[in-house]
Design a protein around this motif. Structure first.
Motif, short mmCIF file in Angstrom:
data_model
loop_
_atom_site.label_atom_id
_atom_site.label_comp_id
_atom_site.label_asym_id
_atom_site.label_seq_id
_atom_site.Cartn_x
_atom_site.Cartn_y
_atom_site.Cartn_z
N THR A 38 41.38 40.35 40.94
CA THR A 38 40.81 39.20 41.65
C THR A 38 41.92 38.18 41.85
O THR A 38 42.62 37.84 40.89
CB THR A 38 39.67 38.56 40.83
N THR A 84 38.87 35.81 45.09
CA THR A 84 38.57 36.93 45.98
C THR A 84 38.81 38.22 45.23
O THR A 84 39.94 38.50 44.81
CB THR A 84 39.50 36.87 47.22
N TYR A 129 33.69 37.14 47.42
CA TYR A 129 34.71 36.09 47.52
C TYR A 129 34.02 34.75 47.63
O TYR A 129 32.93 34.63 48.19
CB TYR A 129 35.64 36.32 48.72
N VAL A 153 39.78 43.47 50.90
CA VAL A 153 39.04 42.29 50.48
C VAL A 153 37.57 42.70 50.35
O VAL A 153 37.02 43.36 51.25
CB VAL A 153 39.18 41.16 51.52
#
Lengths: 324, 237
Positions: free
Chosen positions: A248, A214, A209, A205
């Motif tokens: 994403t 994200t 975000y 990650v």
């Protein structure tokens, strides 16, 4: 006393009002919005004896601090492992408590999680848009962002001491690092070895975000000559890949159409716990067939409903004013 | 992996997670494919199936979203195939709207001169051509109420700017390639802003919150600056 006034001493970016969302308007460019973690949000409301979708505050990892300036109100906190303090005392991060005039409540990021929810035994006075108080972050439409210095007026505020105490936080509410997904609908724009990489790669990650999506870091998933694809519809959970191969995962405030190819779509039941991941957390994709996706979605729904139903019936105190 | 190319007569059904089917009518834009999208969308409006959540029409495909607790991909596909098999007359064209636009002043039409320069036309000729076309709402996207309009005359089609400009105001009438858009929010954009419209696409009317549906057509109508009361175009909030 039915009115309560909360003064927002501090709210970081991405703190906003949310309710169950406004589904049904995607054809007009409007995503459903609503909580990033719908399970935790429902848990907070049901622990209070509220309907699951009653409007509350979504707190981001930047935190929130507020003071009750008028009145008394019972509230529930759920979602993530935030540090919750009131009156200089540290409380459990999933809890029902009552704030009286002069009490201050602070939520700061704790050991885990990115989003926490405050639900109130009260209605929040804010303007709905398309029948919902959920805030669409990019436009500000809906109930709106919560900002430092703001006053939040609560109507019909109640105290429900029978609901006080910790809310059980189930394993399914913890951050999820394995995202079950159905390949496509634009998987044909990726070479076979890239589709295999999707399942094998450990992604991270990234810091990029927000409520729209994200972005992940890891091996690139380069699309094949996909620049010319006509804009296609997007769902919450679409894994969109930009021209440089960066995926994403699109979330609550996603755009409703777009021209980047969607290599896969994450099952709705895995998105709430995925939202609780933090930057640098590792995540991977687990491709499943559409039939498996249906079986998983139905089983997860039953599990979530059993947990939520237990919360709703747990409190001995039903809303006191509702009887009279 | 030989994949069949979709066409309007034989669409391809693509599953989307546990809760959607994307009905693909073509690999690239054509009027026939878009008409097929609109036909199926309207047929579903008239003949919904149990568990239908919503539909999202786009340029060449329709996303059908369903409740996975009520139905499944196989049943939804069978329902859609039954609808597609019916030989019905093409749908009546959508409503025709008249949308006011003011092309006057660098504040309202900051890119008009540049569009004229790049197309080799006078600014009046740019305006005249923009007014000459009938546009069709092809899809919504990017932001609430952003209705992408097809039908920009060929000699006004420009690539978008190399970099987006910040703070393009709500109500901006802008073009890029074959598309035109009347914005509803103040957002960044790389499109060419050639005018300002007072139209409220986000109407504020709960009974009909969006001015256009996909498939509607519209023509622009030139108005003076005095016709722009609030210089709006966005939400009535």
């Amino acid at each position: 006393m039915t009115r309560a006034l909360l003064h927002i001493d501090f709210a970081g970016p991405h703190v906003s009002l949310q309710d169950g969302g406004r589904p049904g308007h995607m054809r007009f460019g409007v995503p459903a919005s609503g909580p990033m973690d719908r399970l935790a949000f429902a848990a907070a409301n049901l622990s209070l004896g509220n309907p699951a979708d009653q409007a509350g505050i979504e707190v981001s990892a930047s935190g929130l601090s507020l003071t009750c300036r008028e009145g008394t109100v019972t509230l529930a906190i759920a979602g993530g492992g935030f540090i919750v303090q009131t009156g200089g005392q540290r409380l459990g991060s999933w809890i029902v408590l009552t704030l009286a005039e002069g009490d201050r409540l602070t939520l700061r990021p704790g050991p885990w999680g990115s989003w926490a929810y405050l639900a109130f035994a009260a209605r929040i006075d804010a303007p709905p848009w398309l029948g919902s108080l959920s805030t669409h972050a990019a436009s500000g439409m809906g109930g709106g962002a919560i900002v430092s210095g703001q006053n939040l007026v609560l109507s019909g505020a109640e105290t429900r001491p029978g609901r006080h105490g910790p809310i059980p936080c189930p394993v399914m509410a913890r951050p999820r690092h394995r995202l079950r997904c159905v390949p496509g609908p634009q998987d044909r724009f990726f070479a076979a070895d890239v589709m295999q990489d999707l399942a094998k790669t450990v992604f991270q990650v990234s810091e990029a975000y927000d409520r729209m999506g994200t972005r992940l870091k890891g091996a690139a998933l380069p699309p094949l000559n996909a620049l010319g694809i006509p804009s296609e519809p997007i769902l919450r959970g679409s894994v969109q890949v930009s021209g440089d191969g960066v995926p994403t995962v699109l979330m609550a405030d996603h755009q409703t159409t777009g021209g980047y190819p969607k290599i896969a779509t994450v099952l709705g039941c895995d998105l709430d716990a995925f939202a609780q991941c933090r930057p640098r957390d590792r995540v991977g994709f687990v491709p499943v067939t559409p039939d498996e996706a249906l079986r998983i979605a139905r089983a997860e729904h039953r599990r979530a409903q059993a947990y939520l139903a237990a919360l709703a019936s747990a409190g001995p105190g039903k809303p006191k004013a509702a009887a009279g | 992996m030989p994949a069949p190319e979709p066409d309007p007569a034989t669409p391809v059904f693509r599953p989307v997670a546990e809760r959607g089917l994307l009905v693909d009518f073509a690999a690239s834009f054509s009027d026939a494919a878009h008409q097929a999208v609109l036909r199926l969308d309207r047929a579903l409006g008239d003949h919904p199936f149990p568990g239908l959540a919503e539909t999202i029409p786009a340029l060449v495909n329709l996303l059908v979203v369903f409740d996975p607790l009520v139905t499944d991909h196989v049943k939804v596909r069978a329902h859609l195939q039954r609808l597609l098999a019916r030989t019905e007359a093409p749908p009546a064209p959508g409503r025709l709207h008249r949308i006011d636009v003011c092309y006057d002043g660098d504040d309202l039409a900051p890119d008009l001169t540049q569009v004229a320069r790049q197309t080799g036309l006078s600014t009046e000729a740019v305006i005249e051509r923009h007014l000459s076309a009938t546009y069709e709402v092809r899809l919504y996207g990017f932001a609430p109420g952003y209705a992408y309009l097809g039908g920009v005359p060929p000699d006004l089609r420009l690539d978008r700017k190399p970099a987006p400009v910040r703070g393009v105001p709500a109500g901006s009438v802008m073009i890029a390639g074959p598309q035109c858009l009347v914005t509803t929010l103040t957002m960044p954009s790389g499109w060419w802003v050639i005018g300002r419209s007072p139209a409220q696409i986000l109407t504020g009317d709960p009974g009909r919150p969006f001015l256009f549906d996909v498939g509607d057509r519209l023509r622009f109508h030139r108005v003076p600056r005095s016709a722009l009361p609030g210089l709006g175009g966005g939400a009535a909030r």
